[in-house]
Scaffold this motif. Sequence first.
Motif, PDB file in Angstrom:
ATOM      1  N   SER A 179       0.813  -1.217   0.000  1.00 19.37           N
ATOM      2  CA  SER A 179       0.000   0.000   0.000  1.00 19.37           C
ATOM      3  C   SER A 179       0.846   1.266   0.000  1.00 19.37           C
ATOM      4  O   SER A 179       0.384   2.337  -0.403  1.00 19.37           O
ATOM      5  CB  SER A 179      -0.938   0.008   1.211  1.00 19.37           C
ATOM      6  OG  SER A 179      -0.203   0.144   2.423  1.00 19.37           O
ATOM      7  N   GLN A 180       2.099   1.162   0.424  1.00 18.93           N
ATOM      8  CA  GLN A 180       3.001   2.321   0.448  1.00 18.93           C
ATOM      9  C   GLN A 180       4.143   2.152  -0.558  1.00 18.93           C
ATOM     10  O   GLN A 180       5.239   2.662  -0.369  1.00 18.93           O
ATOM     11  CB  GLN A 180       3.571   2.485   1.864  1.00 18.93           C
ATOM     12  CG  GLN A 180       2.517   2.695   2.933  1.00 18.93           C
ATOM     13  CD  GLN A 180       3.092   2.721   4.341  1.00 18.93           C
ATOM     14  OE1 GLN A 180       4.314   2.756   4.516  1.00 18.93           O
ATOM     15  NE2 GLN A 180       2.231   2.708   5.337  1.00 18.93           N
ATOM     16  N   TRP A 181       3.893   1.467  -1.640  1.00 15.11           N
ATOM     17  CA  TRP A 181       4.938   1.081  -2.582  1.00 15.11           C
ATOM     18  C   TRP A 181       5.638   2.280  -3.215  1.00 15.11           C
ATOM     19  O   TRP A 181       5.003   3.274  -3.586  1.00 15.11           O
ATOM     20  CB  TRP A 181       4.350   0.195  -3.674  1.00 15.11           C
ATOM     21  CG  TRP A 181       5.414  -0.485  -4.481  1.00 15.11           C
ATOM     22  CD1 TRP A 181       5.888  -0.117  -5.712  1.00 15.11           C
ATOM     23  CD2 TRP A 181       6.141  -1.653  -4.108  1.00 15.11           C
ATOM     24  NE1 TRP A 181       6.864  -0.971  -6.112  1.00 15.11           N
ATOM     25  CE2 TRP A 181       7.054  -1.943  -5.156  1.00 15.11           C
ATOM     26  CE3 TRP A 181       6.115  -2.488  -2.988  1.00 15.11           C
ATOM     27  CZ2 TRP A 181       7.920  -3.028  -5.121  1.00 15.11           C
ATOM     28  CZ3 TRP A 181       6.985  -3.562  -2.952  1.00 15.11           C
ATOM     29  CH2 TRP A 181       7.869  -3.837  -4.000  1.00 15.11           C
ATOM     30  N   HIS A 182       6.963   2.195  -3.355  1.00 16.44           N
ATOM     31  CA  HIS A 182       7.755   3.188  -4.086  1.00 16.44           C
ATOM     32  C   HIS A 182       8.942   2.472  -4.714  1.00 16.44           C
ATOM     33  O   HIS A 182       9.190   1.282  -4.427  1.00 16.44           O
ATOM     34  CB  HIS A 182       8.215   4.328  -3.161  1.00 16.44           C
ATOM     35  CG  HIS A 182       8.967   3.878  -1.954  1.00 16.44           C
ATOM     36  ND1 HIS A 182      10.316   3.579  -1.973  1.00 16.44           N
ATOM     37  CD2 HIS A 182       8.546   3.638  -0.676  1.00 16.44           C
ATOM     38  CE1 HIS A 182      10.713   3.203  -0.766  1.00 16.44           C
ATOM     39  NE2 HIS A 182       9.658   3.226   0.039  1.00 16.44           N
ATOM     40  N   ASP A 183       9.689   3.159  -5.562  1.00 15.76           N
ATOM     41  CA  ASP A 183      10.700   2.478  -6.372  1.00 15.76           C
ATOM     42  C   ASP A 183      11.892   1.966  -5.572  1.00 15.76           C
ATOM     43  O   ASP A 183      12.664   1.154  -6.071  1.00 15.76           O
ATOM     44  CB  ASP A 183      11.180   3.377  -7.519  1.00 15.76           C
ATOM     45  CG  ASP A 183      11.803   4.674  -7.020  1.00 15.76           C
ATOM     46  OD1 ASP A 183      11.808   4.908  -5.795  1.00 15.76           O
ATOM     47  OD2 ASP A 183      12.284   5.458  -7.865  1.00 15.76           O
ATOM     48  N   ARG A 184      12.078   2.419  -4.329  1.00 20.93           N
ATOM     49  CA  ARG A 184      13.178   1.935  -3.492  1.00 20.93           C
ATOM     50  C   ARG A 184      12.667   1.082  -2.325  1.00 20.93           C
ATOM     51  O   ARG A 184      13.387   0.849  -1.354  1.00 20.93           O
ATOM     52  CB  ARG A 184      14.000   3.119  -2.940  1.00 20.93           C
ATOM     53  CG  ARG A 184      14.530   4.064  -4.012  1.00 20.93           C
ATOM     54  CD  ARG A 184      15.516   3.379  -4.941  1.00 20.93           C
ATOM     55  NE  ARG A 184      16.820   3.189  -4.336  1.00 20.93           N
ATOM     56  CZ  ARG A 184      17.811   2.507  -4.922  1.00 20.93           C
ATOM     57  NH1 ARG A 184      17.629   1.932  -6.104  1.00 20.93           N
ATOM     58  NH2 ARG A 184      18.990   2.393  -4.319  1.00 20.93           N
ATOM     59  N   GLN A 185      11.448   0.624  -2.454  1.00 22.30           N
ATOM     60  CA  GLN A 185      10.819  -0.175  -1.395  1.00 22.30           C
ATOM     61  C   GLN A 185      11.582  -1.475  -1.162  1.00 22.30           C
ATOM     62  O   GLN A 185      12.015  -2.131  -2.111  1.00 22.30           O
ATOM     63  CB  GLN A 185       9.377  -0.499  -1.790  1.00 22.30           C
ATOM     64  CG  GLN A 185       8.620  -1.335  -0.770  1.00 22.30           C
ATOM     65  CD  GLN A 185       8.306  -0.547   0.481  1.00 22.30           C
ATOM     66  OE1 GLN A 185       7.714   0.520   0.410  1.00 22.30           O
ATOM     67  NE2 GLN A 185       8.697  -1.071   1.633  1.00 22.30           N
TER      68      GLN A 185
END
Length: 284
Positions: free
Chosen positions: A140-146
């Motif tokens: 739900s809080q996904w980003h490219d450096r997750q």
Amino acid sequence: MVRTLAQFSIALEEMNENGENTGDERGGGGEEVVDRDAVDQLKNNNRTGNFSGNLNGNGLCAGSPNGEDMRKHVMMTLVDTEQSYVESLRSLIQGYMRPLKQPDSGSIVDPLLVDEMFYQIPEILEHHEYFLEQVSGCVSQWHDRQTVGHLLIKSFSKETLANMYSAYIDNFLNAKDAVRIAKEAKPAFHKFLEQNMRENKEKQALGDLMIKPVQRIPRYELLVKDMLKHTPEDHPDYSYLLDAQRDIKRLAERINKGRRSAEEAEREARVIQEIEAHIEGVEH
């Protein structure tokens, strides 16, 4: 001979695709039940190369994917299969264990057999409910450096989890025997199972649900492998995923060893029964 649980899962999928009989709780002979949800997800993963474009509303790729799109796609697959697994464990407890543990259920089944059937299931469910909460929050809080590998390490490097699964696998044949004995001893138990099957929206029998923990760990091996394939080496998640892969493989090998021991014990018991059936007057 299948040497790892991951290979076992893949072999089951190939057998299913070829239309071969993979066995169920009614087939006998100690055959394993195919985890249909897992097989469907495996097939879906194999098709990911056909996607092209951006993520759609469900987090799946609709166009030519970049690495980050595919990472999220793998995580969505993990969340979906984890949700299905948790629901199966809940069905075991809410649909079977709790009703059979009621004080007035003695006429349906011996309470001692109930404990044998559902040994370690509440503990396994508690662990996976927490894990599902963690990975769902991650997506739900996904980003490219997750990073997700740290969650896998936290969940699958625990000695308590290895002990739970090992104990469940070691007891699995006893649990199957408890179900068989209850069916033979109490017609009311057989009727209870039939009624529960009719009311279960997924139409999964008790034996189908009981096999789920045996089949689940290979899915994590395959998903982590898929995640690594789409994670650059300079990504902060890469080293975490390598460590997670090591921990899950170690867990799978330990469980696989217990599964083989259980299968060998079952074969030995079957041989003894066949010998006794041909010798009159055998007492020991």
